[in-house]
Design a protein around this motif. Structure first.
Motif, PDB file in Angstrom:
ATOM      1  N   UNK A   1       0.692  -0.955  -0.237  1.00 22.53           N
ATOM      2  CA  UNK A   1       0.020  -0.049   0.024  1.00 22.53           C
ATOM      3  C   UNK A   1       1.160   1.443   0.148  1.00 22.53           C
ATOM      4  N   UNK A   2       1.843   1.508   0.973  1.00 20.47           N
ATOM      5  CA  UNK A   2       3.364   2.384   0.787  1.00 20.47           C
ATOM      6  C   UNK A   2       3.418   2.503  -0.452  1.00 20.47           C
TER       7      UNK A   2
ATOM      8  N   UNK B   1      -3.890   0.629  -8.570  1.00 20.10           N
ATOM      9  CA  UNK B   1      -3.480   2.131  -8.183  1.00 20.10           C
ATOM     10  C   UNK B   1      -2.595   1.773  -7.552  1.00 20.10           C
ATOM     11  N   UNK B   2      -1.387   2.838  -7.221  1.00 22.64           N
ATOM     12  CA  UNK B   2      -0.293   3.012  -7.188  1.00 22.64           C
ATOM     13  C   UNK B   2       0.005   3.346  -5.643  1.00 22.64           C
ATOM     14  N   UNK B   3       1.380   3.197  -4.740  1.00 19.78           N
ATOM     15  CA  UNK B   3       1.840   3.487  -3.721  1.00 19.78           C
ATOM     16  C   UNK B   3       1.067   4.693  -3.516  1.00 19.78           C
ATOM     17  N   UNK B   4       1.383   5.110  -1.579  1.00 23.36           N
ATOM     18  CA  UNK B   4       1.217   6.172  -1.470  1.00 23.36           C
ATOM     19  C   UNK B   4       2.101   7.516  -1.985  1.00 23.36           C
ATOM     20  N   UNK B   5       3.967   6.013  -1.932  1.00 24.50           N
ATOM     21  CA  UNK B   5       4.670   7.110  -1.848  1.00 24.50           C
ATOM     22  C   UNK B   5       4.987   7.664  -3.677  1.00 24.50           C
ATOM     23  N   UNK B   6       4.237   6.780  -4.258  1.00 22.87           N
ATOM     24  CA  UNK B   6       4.104   7.304  -5.902  1.00 22.87           C
ATOM     25  C   UNK B   6       3.200   8.572  -5.497  1.00 22.87           C
TER      26      UNK B   6
ATOM     27  N   UNK C   1      -8.114   7.471  -3.483  1.00 22.74           N
ATOM     28  CA  UNK C   1      -7.532   7.395  -4.995  1.00 22.74           C
ATOM     29  C   UNK C   1      -6.083   7.387  -3.186  1.00 22.74           C
ATOM     30  N   UNK C   2      -5.017   6.001  -3.200  1.00 26.27           N
ATOM     31  CA  UNK C   2      -3.920   5.968  -2.523  1.00 26.27           C
ATOM     32  C   UNK C   2      -2.848   7.494  -1.917  1.00 26.27           C
TER      33      UNK C   2
ATOM     34  N   UNK D   1      -7.745  -3.458  -3.733  1.00 28.25           N
ATOM     35  CA  UNK D   1      -6.725  -3.438  -3.196  1.00 28.25           C
ATOM     36  C   UNK D   1      -7.574  -2.823  -1.311  1.00 28.25           C
ATOM     37  N   UNK D   2      -8.536  -1.694  -2.223  1.00 29.46           N
ATOM     38  CA  UNK D   2      -9.574  -1.185  -0.580  1.00 29.46           C
ATOM     39  C   UNK D   2     -10.374  -2.441  -0.148  1.00 29.46           C
ATOM     40  N   UNK D   3     -11.354  -3.111  -0.675  1.00 27.96           N
ATOM     41  CA  UNK D   3     -11.194  -4.543  -0.318  1.00 27.96           C
ATOM     42  C   UNK D   3     -10.701  -5.542  -0.075  1.00 27.96           C
ATOM     43  N   UNK D   4      -9.458  -5.858  -0.830  1.00 29.30           N
ATOM     44  CA  UNK D   4      -8.645  -6.785   0.432  1.00 29.30           C
ATOM     45  C   UNK D   4      -7.938  -6.299   0.892  1.00 29.30           C
ATOM     46  N   UNK D   5      -7.624  -5.258   1.417  1.00 29.26           N
ATOM     47  CA  UNK D   5      -7.100  -4.916   2.721  1.00 29.26           C
ATOM     48  C   UNK D   5      -8.262  -4.842   3.730  1.00 29.26           C
TER      49      UNK D   5
END
Lengths: 603, 368
Positions: free
Chosen positions: A148-149, A158-163, A357-358, A568-572
């Motif tokens: 996720x990060x 979806x990209x990670x937070x760093x991206x 959006x992450x 991603x959101x649902x999986x998390x």
């Protein structure tokens, strides 16, 4: 004159039947033995033989009839020009991952254990529970938080937070070996903390007092008394972690897939998904071999350690070291571990489930749609996860399959304990104990492959079980037998024969003895013997990933499926639900036993 | 060899009653001092305070003219610098070291040259009869052998004072007897000052040169074994020492009043040791309730009206249950205690109420 053996023989048989009827210990023992041979030994033998016979569909490639004896699979995986890529590479990665994460976890965990149990660091009582929390969470919770990060542009979705923040993490940081080792280390630290902390607490304080009376300084006591006494605990922790790390599947699966980073367990999974049964057998065999070698090493070390058994005594000299001005720093270190191991991953996962959006933290970006939304703008999964029937089906499957299996293994464990402590045939007891312990040596993913090998097709009266919940249930029961039988044997050995014999003399039959005497006395042992496997089963992945089909999805496989389809959101969200259940279960065990997790793990 | 002085020492762990309350005691050089009392009376705490494994709450501890612990003076010498030996109840042998390794540890810590360590370890193991087990591990030894290793480990460093915490309680009866003799021998041979904690009065009586009786953290009486037996300072000591236990008679009862004599007003309890009661033809009229042989001696349960009296004798009694006899008690054997349990002076030998209780040996012979 002829001898007349018949009346004597008849009497003997009549007597044996009468004795067996009233004291069916041996009968139960034999039934258990047959069950374990079928559920534990047969699958392992089945998969080990698979690697020597031509499997379905391979006849042309091997150049022999299906079912003929062959070294083709061993040759191809271990010796062919492809072997480096297929086997030796993943083997090297597996061993490096396991060894490095084990060593780092040992060093950091031992340091933390010393801070917790032997210094005057602040908040020690709180930390001693708080730092165990990562142990209660599924290991790939951390893997998901990591992606996720750090997820970068290398793969879609979806990209990670760093991206999102404009930083582009390189591949080595985002995927593959580095994050796998970091995360595995993080999940093993609590285990080290428990095992070493237990060792530290169990050392008789008088052993240290005595050295000090003889003039030894703190340093000498640590070097010559404490560390040598801890050595068995340290070595055992190291071996157990190494063995467990060999079979770790979910973390390298989540973090390695995007960059084709393979370890033995993921290779095995790939072989099974592509129906290469013979190759899968070789991978499973290799994993089993490393597992068995590690456990044998551990058993050998434990036997060595038995020499160190001490009589516990009173003596309560304050063994804590004053840290002085380092006190705040030490508390800071422990706090950092808590933040890195618990707060950060869970917060990241939670925030990711409530943002479109992450990584973008402005107010319009927040939403509860992924939990409770309806008619979303997506291809599938058009409702929030809590309104998705598949989730509830998977949750129900998880709880019912794992719950029933745990109940069954808890009861079987007590029965094993009953037979082992009662039987007059030492061989029967020994055989049951060894067989029940066997799955411990076989990492879950290899065990699942073994089940697939035995139960995918009809064998004798047993229909093919793949695709039903029965294969999951049976595999879980077998996989949980080591813990269940150990706790059952311990409980029964502690109880002894007297209460039951007293009931017998008082006129109670076998069933009455079980339900009125043994059952009530062992109630707590049974509850623990059911709950502990339940917790580890709920968060476990390796068995299910191989044996579950979409119709028998459980929470863990459901969330991995969601990851594969990039929800991603649902999986998390699903992972958070699993973490919540696992944590709740562990909490319950601790409340019930009042002893804490550590004692359950020590034995 | 230094004298140990306990100067009004107290130890408490947080609120609640203190574990040790205002104990003052002196252990002379070469003494074999026994701290005796029921479990939980604070005797082990005193030992751990002496060793430096616990800190005093108030008071002061001196070894010789050196203060080793005093909160008032701000002095605390840690255990590793007190030069004391402490043998634990559980022996606390280090399971990862051989017997020789255990014994050598203290000398190694002192950085003694290797050759000298070897000779001293060999000598002390020889003395205690464990030389043949030098290379074994503690778990391969029996309880008695472990006990000897624990002793050897402490004797090797030649401590000024040897502290023993119930060292015999984990041994069986035969070994206990053997080790008791051994301890006496060590005390004589090494000339060490020994402080010994036990709850076993028999052990204390046979071993100690001085006994200190404790109860609820407070010192009750200090004295020689004979002294403590013959002149218990209060009813607790009287009851705790002696087997079969002392007869405790209510001073208000007819028998009690008669025995207490002039002191009857202050006295609350009259104590009579069972062996102080003798049978006579003409003494106090009594009836035999039962006769219990204990092997070598006999206990006779007597009823004197409503009072009961236990008698112990070394001579086989020629009596039957229900028989009427007379019994007598010498005035010096009557112990009087007031309402607080404190000892009162013994009743005077003269006076009209007493003569009957003078033993009459010649008639006793006929009865027994």
């Amino acid at each position: 004159m002829r001898t007349m053996p018949s009346p004597l023989w008849g009497a003997k048989i009549r007597r044996s039947i009468a004795m067996g009827w009233h004291d069916p210990t041996t009968l139960i023992g034999v039934l258990l033995l047959v069950t374990f041979l079928w559920l534990i030994l047969a699958p392992v033998i089945s998969i080990l033989t698979d690697m020597f016979f031509v499997q379905m569909g391979d006849a042309r490639r091997v150049g022999a009839e299906t079912g003929a004896f062959t070294f083709y699979y061993l040759d191809r995986i271990l010796l062919s020009p492809m072997a480096g890529f297929l086997f030796w590479g993943p083997l090297r990665e597996t061993v490096i991952n396991a060894a490095l994460s084990m060593m780092i976890a040992m060093i950091l965990g031992s340091g933390l254990a010393w801070l917790l149990y032997r210094t005057d660091m602040w908040g020690r009582a709180w930390f001693s529970t708080a730092l165990i929390v990562p142990y209660m969470l599924p290991s790939w919770t951390f893997a998901l938080a990591w992606t996720t990060v750090f997820k970068n542009r290398t793969i879609g979705g979806q990209p990670g937070w760093a991206e999102a923040a404009g930083l582009s993490p390189p591949d080595w940081l985002a995927y593959g070996q580095v994050p796998v080792i970091v995360i595995m280390t993080l999940t093993y630290i609590p285990l080290v903390l428990l095992l070493v902390g237990n060792g530290l607490r169990r050392i008789d304080a008088q052993l240290e007092d005595c050295a000090r009376v003889l003039g030894a300084s703190h340093g000498t006591v640590a070097r010559r008394i404490v560390i040598p006494l801890l050595r068995p605990a340290l070595l055992s922790a190291a071996v157990l972690i190494f063995a467990d790390a060999i079979g770790e599947f979910a973390v390298p699966y989540v973090l390695g897939l995007p960059v084709q980073y393979e370890v033995l367990s993921t290779s095995l999974f790939r072989a099974i998904s592509s129906r290469q049964t013979g190759a899968a057998a070789v991978f499973a065999g290799a994993i089993m071999l490393i597992g068995i070698m590690s456990i044998c090493l551990d058993l050998y070390l434990m036997r060595e350690a038995r020499r160190f058994v001490t009589i516990g005594g009173k003596g309560a000299m304050d063994r804590t070291r004053r840290l002085g001005r380092w006190r705040a720093a030490a508390t800071g270190v422990a706090g950092t571990f808590f933040v890195l191991g618990v707060v950060l991953p869970l917060t990241v996962l939670f925030i990711s489930t409530i943002t479109y959006i992450p990584g973008r933290l402005n107010i319009e970006n927040f939403t509860l749609d992924y939990w409770i939304g309806r008619d979303l703008d997506t291809i599938a999964l058009r409702n929030g996860i809590l309104f998705t029937p598949e989730l509830w089906q998977a949750a129900w499957n998880s709880v019912s399959i794992v719950g029933l299996a745990s109940l069954a293994s808890g009861l079987l464990g007590l029965l094993v304990g009953y037979v082992v402590s009662r039987t007059s045939w030492p061989l029967l007891g020994a055989a049951l104990r060894q067989l029940a312990f066997m799955p411990y040596m076989v990492p879950g993913i290899a065990f699942a492959a073994a089940y697939l090998s035995l139960f995918a097709v009809a064998r004798g009266p047993v229909p093919p079980l793949y695709g039903t919940i029965w294969i999951l249930m049976l595999a879980l029961i077998a996989d949980q037998m080591p813990f269940a039988s150990r706790s059952g044997i311990a409980a029964m050995a502690q109880l002894g024969r007297d209460p039951e014999e007293a009931a017998r003399v008082a006129g109670a039959g076998w069933w009455k003895r079980m339900f009125r005497i043994i059952g009530p006395i062992q109630r707590t042992a049974l509850v623990i013997g059911v709950l502990m496997p339940f917790v580890s089963g709920i968060k476990g992945v390796s068995l299910f990933i191989i044996l579950a089909t979409p119709s028998t999805d459980v929470l863990t496989t459901y969330s991995l499926r969601l990851i594969d389809y990039n929800y991603t959101q649902a999986a998390n969200a699903v992972v958070l639900i699993i973490a919540l259940i696992a944590w709740g279960g562990t909490f319950l065990v601790q409340k019930l036993t009042r002893t804490g997790l550590g004692d359950g793990l020590g034995g | 060899m230094p004298t140990i002085t306990l100067d009004h020492i107290s130890k408490s762990y947080g609120p609640g009653p203190a574990a040790v309350r205002d104990v003052s005691l002196q252990v002379a050089a070469g003494d074999f001092m026994c701290l005796l009392g029921p479990s939980g009376c604070g005797k082990t705490t005193i030992l751990r305070l002496l060793a430096g494994l616990e800190h005093l709450t108030t008071g002061a501890l001196h070894v010789g003219d050196r203060v080793v612990d005093s909160p008032e003076a701000g002095v605390f010498i840690p255990p590793e610098r007190r030069r004391l030996g402490l043998v634990f109840q559980s022996y606390a042998l280090w399971p990862h070291m051989s017997v020789a390794g255990n014994v050598a540890f203290g000398l190694q810590v002192q950085r003694m040259p290797k050759a000298e360590i070897a000779t001293r370890v060999a000598r002390v193991m020889q003395t205690l009869g464990i030389a043949q087990y030098a290379d074994r591990y503690p778990s391969q030894l029996s309880g008695g052998q472990q006990q000897r290793v624990a002793l050897a480990r402490m004797l090797a460093v030649n401590p000024d004072v040897l502290l023993l915490d119930e060292p015999l309680s984990n041994l069986d009866a035969t070994l206990r007897l053997e080790m008791r003799t051994e301890l006496r021998r060590i005390h004589q041979e090494f000339g060490t000052t020994i402080v010994f904690v036990t709850h076993d009065q028999w052990e204390a009586m046979t071993l100690a040169t001085t006994i200190a009786v404790m109860k609820d953290g407070a010192l009750q009486q200090t004295g020689t074994p004979d002294d403590i037996y013959a002149r218990p300072t209060n009813s607790f000591v009287a009851r705790f020492i002696g087997n079969p236990p002392i007869n405790m008679i209510d001073a208000a009862s007819p028998l009690g009043q008669r025995l207490a004599g002039q002191n009857a007003i202050q006295a609350a309890i009259v104590g009579i040791r069972p062996e102080a009661v003798t049978l006579t033809q003409s003494g106090l009229p009594a009836r035999v309730l039962s006769i219990m042989p204990t092997g070598g001696s006999w206990l006779i349960d007597l009823a004197l009206d409503a009072d009961r009296l236990l008698l112990s004798t070394q001579t086989r009694p020629n009596l039957h249950n229900g028989q009427s006899v007379g019994c007598a008690i010498a005035p010096q054997d009557i112990h009087l205690f007031d309402i607080h349990g404190t000892r009162l002076p013994q009743p005077a030998l003269t006076g009209s109420t007493v003569p009957q209780s003078i033993p009459m040996r010649q008639t006793q012979e006929d009865l027994l």
